[in-house]
Design an enzyme around this catalytic site. Structure first.
Site, PDB file in Angstrom:
ATOM      1  N   SER A 495       0.802  -1.216   0.000  1.00 37.22           N
ATOM      2  CA  SER A 495       0.000   0.000   0.000  1.00 37.22           C
ATOM      3  C   SER A 495       0.839   1.274   0.000  1.00 37.22           C
ATOM      4  CB  SER A 495      -0.970  -0.014   1.183  1.00 37.22           C
ATOM      5  OG  SER A 495      -1.849  -1.098   1.066  1.00 37.22           O
ATOM      6  N   ASP A 506      10.012   6.145 -10.111  1.00 39.09           N
ATOM      7  CA  ASP A 506       9.563   6.851 -11.316  1.00 39.09           C
ATOM      8  C   ASP A 506      10.333   8.148 -11.544  1.00 39.09           C
ATOM      9  OD1 ASP A 506       7.758   4.841 -11.813  1.00 39.09           O
ATOM     10  OD2 ASP A 506       6.061   5.868 -10.874  1.00 39.09           O
ATOM     11  N   LYS A 521      -0.834  -4.222  -3.338  1.00 39.61           N
ATOM     12  CA  LYS A 521      -2.159  -3.724  -2.920  1.00 39.61           C
ATOM     13  C   LYS A 521      -2.288  -2.258  -3.314  1.00 39.61           C
ATOM     14  CE  LYS A 521      -5.283  -3.129   0.986  1.00 39.61           C
ATOM     15  NZ  LYS A 521      -5.378  -1.653   0.973  1.00 39.61           N
TER      16      LYS A 521
END
Length: 740
Positions: A495, A506, A521
């Site tokens: 999460s 990224d 998740k």
């Protein structure tokens, strides 16, 4: 595992607004004769599906496929070991397999009533089975086997076949206990100490006492049957305490979880326990448990708790027996989760001994002294270490914590910012952010922490059902740390952890190392009190619903759902080949993608790709990592084996073979790097007067000194240093002989 439950107030208000609007048109009125009135059950089912269909991110269509899913999950929940129902029962139930969606819509409880009545009948019959079976000694010389792969085994054809299944299941349990007792007695006789710490304590205690006369095989065999009888009596006593409402909650949850694995119904008692767990007030051994077939599995260790400190219990361990101190252990196979928890919990300072089956198949007795899990140990903390003349910092964050009711209380965002500043003052040249086993937490704190390492820009994208995406930004141009960064994760990082790791990856801001991928998740849940939707008297408490209301996405547009975050540098661990992620759940929500956000890559780390390449080469050539990977493959193989010999000689031989094979991998746990980890200056001052803090930090630093993964993270920080830009740096590997 700690699941991400984000109470973002504006999103919750939107959800409630939709629900209240609907309720205005469709009010639930409840006036019931008694708490067990079937009309209350009908209303609960209707209310539950009504709220889910209007509040869930992507509610599944309630059709025949949905009905089949409910049927499968519910029958498995009622009888996971297939030791109550027989095939004729299943044949009778099967005619409802595609009708449950229609029954729910029509408020028809025929299927539940049939299964409930039949289960009560079969449970009553089973009481006679085990008492008859345990009334006489087992013959352990007979050559026979028992298969514990309940999922793939057929149901018993009749009650005689069912009783035989009970006999073999009980015999396996008593055989395991008997061989343990025989081995302990033999070790005491020969003065051989066990590798098992709990057994070693018992050995030392008995060595100081007057030697007991060895017990005969017949005496020990009788003891195991008496212990098993006691355990099963307690198990059935517990089942007798369950009423119709308890079993109906199982049915309701089978309906709820078919929408997705994180949508759950909380009966009133469970809602209260959930509130306690969310408050962070934990006591006992500091472990979260979950049911796995007919057994209880350790799903997570709470940082700072007794089990975590002991370093013997691990996520994935199966609890077979529970003993209070040196009392006789009680078999907990088949027990309800709540009953197992009650046996494990107890007053601070008392001892509980867990007999567990490790993920590699070995059986171990683990002694734990119960304690209160101190909240302080769930907060961020940092350490410094020096290598090759360069100082580095490590920040360990066990969860993304926050208190939404009190803005002045501690939260992960403020605490990590403070740790970063302290590490800067210590003169570190690189930071490791350790998110291993971090199950998630607050989205707000993720954004705050990510903002410490980037100039400004998007961190995560959120999508709610029927609404445009929302992008959460770091809008503060200030960068608190612009030096080399490594993010550590594993397959239990979930999460919020995945959002942070994904953002750093990224932006190419930090190198992510650890398990091949994180948990996967990518959804957000809200907890809704069902009582607010009902008018009327004598309704009683209806409990609450936790339902999935949003999905979050990386700034590149891809979801972390199912796929998780793939590490830039994948490092083998003992769970590498086991199915333990979101992707391994049959009705998990799918992966998807939305439009990316605009952002700028971090361009201040010229040796980013070289550092990744160097790390991959080190890992491929490191004999210790090769051994870890071999161990992981063996564990996966052992996990698939389910047939046990019930002949004592063959059983002993098989267990001995497993123990001998496991010895080959013992050096993994014995590994020690040559690094010295220290507390920060301010903490060293505090430790002069705080012995408790000193003990905690010394224990943490000791674990870091045995952590091969942290060592590799520091190798990567070395490679990221400006002096190494453009160079192929390969750190020397400490060669160790591999024992076979």
């Amino acid at each position: 595992m700690n699941r991400l439950i984000e109470f973002m107030k504006r999103n919750f208000k939107v959800l409630l607004a939709v629900l209240f609007l609907s309720v205005g048109l469709f009010a639930f009125k409840g006036v019931f004769k008694s708490p067990n009135d079937p009309e209350k059950d009908k209303m609960l089912l209707e209310l539950l599906t009504f709220v889910i269909e209007r509040g869930h991110y992507d509610p599944a269509a309630m059709d025949d496929n949905f009905s089949k899913g409910i049927y499968k999950d519910y029958i498995e929940a009622l009888d996971p070991s297939k030791r109550f129902f027989i095939q004729s029962d299943i044949d009778e139930f099967a005619k409802y397999e595609t009708q449950l969606d229609d029954q729910i819509k029509n408020k028809d409880l025929a299927f539940f009533d049939l299964t409930y009545d039949r289960l009560m009948k079969r449970i009553s019959e089973s009481k006679g089975f085990y008492k008859d079976i345990l009334a006489k000694p087992f013959d352990y010389n007979v050559k026979e086997e028992f298969n514990t792969n309940y999922e793939k085994l057929p149901y018993a054809k009749n009650t005689d076949e069912l009783k035989e299944k009970w006999r073999k299941q009980i015999k396996l349990s008593t055989l395991s206990s008997l061989t343990d007792k025989l081995k302990m007695q033999e070790d005491l006789k020969n003065g051989v100490k066990s590798d098992d710490k709990s057994k070693e304590k018992a050995f030392e205690k008995k060595a100081d006492e007057k030697p007991e006369a060895p017990k005969s095989f017949e005496q020990l065999e009788k003891e195991t049957r008496e212990s098993s009888l006691k355990s099963l009596n307690e198990y059935f006593d517990f089942i007798n305490d369950l009423d119709r409402n308890d079993w109906f909650s199982v049915y309701v949850n089978a309906v709820a979880t078919r929408f997705d694995p994180h949508t759950n119904y909380f009966p009133p008692d469970e809602k209260e326990r959930f509130d306690v767990s969310m408050s962070g007030k934990l006591e006992g051994i500091g472990a979260r448990l979950q049911k796995k077939n007919d057994y209880t599995e350790i799903s997570e260790l709470i940082s700072g708790g007794p089990a975590w400190r002991g370093k013997e219990l691990e996520a994935g361990d199966i609890i077979l027996k529970v003993a209070q101190g040196n009392q006789e252990p009680v078999d907990v196979g088949g027990m309800h989760l709540d009953d197992v928890v009650k046996k494990i919990k107890g007053p601070k300072g008392t001892e509980v001994r867990l007999t567990v089956k490790k993920v590699d198949g070995t059986i171990k007795i683990i002694s734990i002294i119960r304690d209160i899990v101190e909240i302080e140990e769930t907060y961020a903390k940092s350490s410094v270490v020096e290598r090759n003349g360069v100082k580095y910092g490590i920040i360990y964050l066990p969860k993304f914590y926050i208190d939404f009711e009190n803005n002045d209380s501690r939260d992960a965002g403020k605490d990590v910012a403070q740790e970063v500043e302290r590490l800067k003052n210590e003169g570190v040249q690189g930071i490791v952010m350790d998110l291993r086993d971090n199950g998630g937490g607050s989205l707000k704190t993720v954004v705050d922490i990510a903002g410490l390492f980037i100039e400004e820009g998007p961190v995560v994208q959120i999508k709610s059902a029927g609404r445009k995406k929302e992008v959460l930004y770091d809008r503060d141009k200030r960068i608190q740390w612009d030096g080399p960064l490594v993010v550590m994760q594993n397959s239990f990082s979930a999460s919020a952890s995945e959002i942070f790791a994904a953002a750093m990856q990224d932006y190419r801001r930090g190198i992510v190392i650890g398990s091949k991928q994180s948990y996967g998740k990518g959804t957000v849940q809200n907890v809704i009190d069902l009582n607010q939707f009902v008018r009327g008297s004598n309704v009683g408490d209806l409990g609450a619903l936790k339902t999935t209301t949003q999905k979050f996405y990386r700034i590149t547009g891809g979801s972390t759902q199912l796929e998780g975050v793939s590490s830039d540098v994948a490092i083998p661990d003992r769970y590498s080949y086991l199915k333990m992620g979101e992707r391994d759940i049959d009705n998990a929500m799918p992966w998807d993608k939305i439009d990316p956000s605009e952002f700028k890559f971090w361009d201040k780390q010229s040796n980013f790709d070289a550092a990744i390449d160097n790390s991959k080469k080190r890992i491929a050539e490191n004999p210790k990592f090769k051994l870890i990977d071999e161990n992981a493959q063996w564990i996966d193989q052992r996990n698939k084996e389910s047939v046990y010999n019930l002949n004592i000689d063959q059983f002993k031989a098989e267990q001995k073979a497993i123990e001998e094979k496991a010895k080959k991998y013992k050096s993994i746990a014995d590994y020690k790097n040559s690094l010295e980890f220290k507390s920060l200056s301010y903490e060293q001052e505090a430790m002069k007067t705080d012995s408790s803090l000193k003990e905690k930090r010394e224990r943490w630093h000791e674990s870091l000194s045995k952590d091969i993964y942290v060592e590799e993270a520091l190798n990567v920080l070395d490679d990221l240093q400006p002096k190494n830009a453009g160079k192929k740096v390969v750190t020397k590997i400490k060669k160790e002989p591999i024992k076979s």
